[in-house]
Design a protein around this motif. Sequence first.
Motif, PDB file in Angstrom:
ATOM      1  N   ARG A 377      19.721  -1.033  10.692  1.00 28.38           N
ATOM      2  CA  ARG A 377      20.063  -1.217  12.107  1.00 28.38           C
ATOM      3  C   ARG A 377      19.081  -0.490  13.013  1.00 28.38           C
ATOM      4  N   ARG A 378      18.813  -1.140  14.127  1.00 23.27           N
ATOM      5  CA  ARG A 378      17.987  -0.530  15.170  1.00 23.27           C
ATOM      6  C   ARG A 378      18.886   0.042  16.261  1.00 23.27           C
ATOM      7  N   LEU A 379      18.457   1.136  16.854  1.00 29.23           N
ATOM      8  CA  LEU A 379      19.125   1.661  18.053  1.00 29.23           C
ATOM      9  C   LEU A 379      18.408   1.165  19.303  1.00 29.23           C
ATOM     10  N   THR A 380      17.088   1.190  19.259  1.00 27.05           N
ATOM     11  CA  THR A 380      16.223   0.579  20.263  1.00 27.05           C
ATOM     12  C   THR A 380      15.098  -0.097  19.474  1.00 27.05           C
ATOM     13  N   PRO A 381      14.208  -0.842  20.137  1.00 29.09           N
ATOM     14  CA  PRO A 381      13.112  -1.452  19.374  1.00 29.09           C
ATOM     15  C   PRO A 381      12.269  -0.469  18.579  1.00 29.09           C
ATOM     16  N   PHE A 382      12.295   0.814  18.963  1.00 31.10           N
ATOM     17  CA  PHE A 382      11.427   1.790  18.300  1.00 31.10           C
ATOM     18  C   PHE A 382      12.186   2.967  17.698  1.00 31.10           C
ATOM     19  N   THR A 383      13.515   2.965  17.751  1.00 36.59           N
ATOM     20  CA  THR A 383      14.304   4.013  17.108  1.00 36.59           C
ATOM     21  C   THR A 383      15.380   3.352  16.245  1.00 36.59           C
ATOM     22  N   PHE A 384      15.743   4.045  15.154  1.00 26.45           N
ATOM     23  CA  PHE A 384      16.541   3.373  14.134  1.00 26.45           C
ATOM     24  C   PHE A 384      17.685   4.261  13.654  1.00 26.45           C
ATOM     25  N   ASP A 385      18.700   3.627  13.097  1.00 30.45           N
ATOM     26  CA  ASP A 385      19.879   4.305  12.557  1.00 30.45           C
ATOM     27  C   ASP A 385      19.474   4.977  11.243  1.00 30.45           C
ATOM     28  N   GLN A 386      19.345   6.288  11.272  1.00 30.08           N
ATOM     29  CA  GLN A 386      18.819   7.012  10.115  1.00 30.08           C
ATOM     30  C   GLN A 386      19.760   6.955   8.910  1.00 30.08           C
ATOM     31  N   MET A 446       5.660   0.762  10.314  1.00 30.78           N
ATOM     32  CA  MET A 446       5.702   2.124  10.824  1.00 30.78           C
ATOM     33  C   MET A 446       6.641   2.910   9.916  1.00 30.78           C
ATOM     34  N   ASN A 447       6.619   4.220  10.043  1.00 29.28           N
ATOM     35  CA  ASN A 447       7.558   5.047   9.291  1.00 29.28           C
ATOM     36  C   ASN A 447       8.868   5.101  10.073  1.00 29.28           C
ATOM     37  N   PRO A 448       9.974   4.533   9.526  1.00 21.23           N
ATOM     38  CA  PRO A 448      11.210   4.509  10.295  1.00 21.23           C
ATOM     39  C   PRO A 448      12.002   5.806  10.215  1.00 21.23           C
ATOM     40  N   LEU A 449      11.561   6.744   9.358  1.00 21.05           N
ATOM     41  CA  LEU A 449      12.307   7.983   9.171  1.00 21.05           C
ATOM     42  C   LEU A 449      11.959   8.993  10.261  1.00 21.05           C
ATOM     43  N   ASP A 450      12.976   9.596  10.859  1.00 17.36           N
ATOM     44  CA  ASP A 450      12.721  10.649  11.847  1.00 17.36           C
ATOM     45  C   ASP A 450      12.133  11.882  11.176  1.00 17.36           C
ATOM     46  N   THR A 451      12.607  12.174   9.972  1.00 15.25           N
ATOM     47  CA  THR A 451      12.095  13.308   9.203  1.00 15.25           C
ATOM     48  C   THR A 451      11.627  12.790   7.842  1.00 15.25           C
ATOM     49  N   THR A 452      10.349  12.973   7.562  1.00 20.40           N
ATOM     50  CA  THR A 452       9.799  12.464   6.315  1.00 20.40           C
ATOM     51  C   THR A 452       9.930  13.517   5.223  1.00 20.40           C
ATOM     52  N   PRO A 453      10.640  13.205   4.130  1.00 16.67           N
ATOM     53  CA  PRO A 453      10.800  14.202   3.065  1.00 16.67           C
ATOM     54  C   PRO A 453       9.501  14.405   2.299  1.00 16.67           C
TER      55      PRO A 453
END
Length: 520
Positions: A377-386, A446-453
């Motif tokens: 799921r997307r929250l906005t075109p450039f932010t996503f449901d983590q 793009m990398n969809p993760l807010d925090t990359t492990p």
Amino acid sequence: MTSGLHHVTLITRKVQQNVDFYAGFLGLRLVKRTAGFEDSAQLHLFYGDRLGSPGSLVSFLVWEDGAPGRVGEGQAGEIAFAIRPEAIGQWLTRALRYHVQVTGPAQEFGEPVLRLKDPDGVIVKLVGTASLSATAPFVAPDLTAEDAIQRLRAATIFTETPDETSGFISRHLGFSEAGREGAVRRLVSEAGDAIDVRDAAGFWKAAPGTGTVDHIAVRAASRDAVLALKDRLQAEKAGPTPAHDRRYFFSLYVREPGRTLLEVATDEPGFTLDESEEELGRTLFLPGKSEAERQDAAVVLPQFGLPGEEREVARDLPFIHRVNRPEAPDGRTLFLLHGSAANELSLLPLGRRVAPHALLVALRGRSLEEGVPRFYRRLTPFTFDQADIRGESEAFAAFIEGAIAAYEIDPDRAAFVGYSNGANLIAATLFLHPGLIRRAALLRSMNPLDTTPTADLKGTEVLLIEGQSDPYRKYSPELEKDLRAAQATVSKVTLKAGHLLTATDPPTIATWLDGLDPAD
């Protein structure tokens, strides 16, 4: 004499189960396989007697893994085949042997009837009757001529306006009332087959989808007869009456007053137009002027095997998916993940152009937004449901492991190709499940993760394909940096393109893959 039923067309959700039932259990002959007349991405199968004679035919539009419909008022709901009365016992035995549930025999209009359900839940009746003449029954290897299905017996319409429906069919289609039983009135043609009109007042409305009848077709003597009927229907203001050349017959469509779709079709030129009697049903006929166009059309159609042939049975895995096996496999596999608002068919032509001899495994995203599939799921075109990304990545990892076992895939020769939303899920899975994916081609990603492990991607090969004018391109450098930091081997190509795919994407991926397997 040109009279009576021509064919009945239904919609199925699983082509292999459909073939196993109609060609296997019922013993009908597959007489034509073609891309859909209206939609070339839709497989259309015709079963019938040995010659594919009008009056013996039942056809299926294949909506593989499509949504179920609802049988109800305003639609046909049952089909019936004629068998010899003395064959009833044999068919009871055959149903037990094939593990097909059957009820009856019960009497309907003075004839013994067995009631079955096909794999989609459609009611199929086998009617013992000596009142119909068969043109050329097909005798399957495990049936005798005495037991084989002879032809169509009847089709049933559910309507809340039985008087108007019956009157319309009698006036225009050459059927006349021959009797009534309870809520059903039987309309019989000169050929002896029937349309049963059931009073379904108060029943719920029909909804189109798999497991339903799309339309009933009746016979016309000629193209001129079809066009003359069109004039009469227009004079009566019967609603739209589109006419089409369907290659194997010329026909028009009309809805009777109760809204059931009817077709009026000619016998000629018939299915031997492009195949001999001996070869009927063996060739897949596809649209397109060039071989490339026909290949693109073929790869999106579901594959199946006739009784006794090798078949591909889709496994029950976390994602709906389509498997396409090449004629001459080379051991490679491509996993294909579509972009937003697409489906599992979208990248199949690209996959086949990239690797003509690879097994293709194409997934359908499970997260729905505005009724269309995505992989998260997307929250906005450039932010996503983590949380959704992590959950779907976990399911994707389980899918990969299950598919490798189920389809005997060599993980060292498997590549994952994703576009946009699908590419981003692959990127997330690279970091969340390192080592599972060893080759990935990420298109407009793009990398969809807010925090990359932290992950060790040593030995992982990644191709990034950017579009020069893609608005998402500004996020690509961060993904590239994260991949390189995890020690992945990264190749990057920038195309003269936007976010949409172009004709240069497939050869770019193919060149990269060939470089990884130079001996192939």
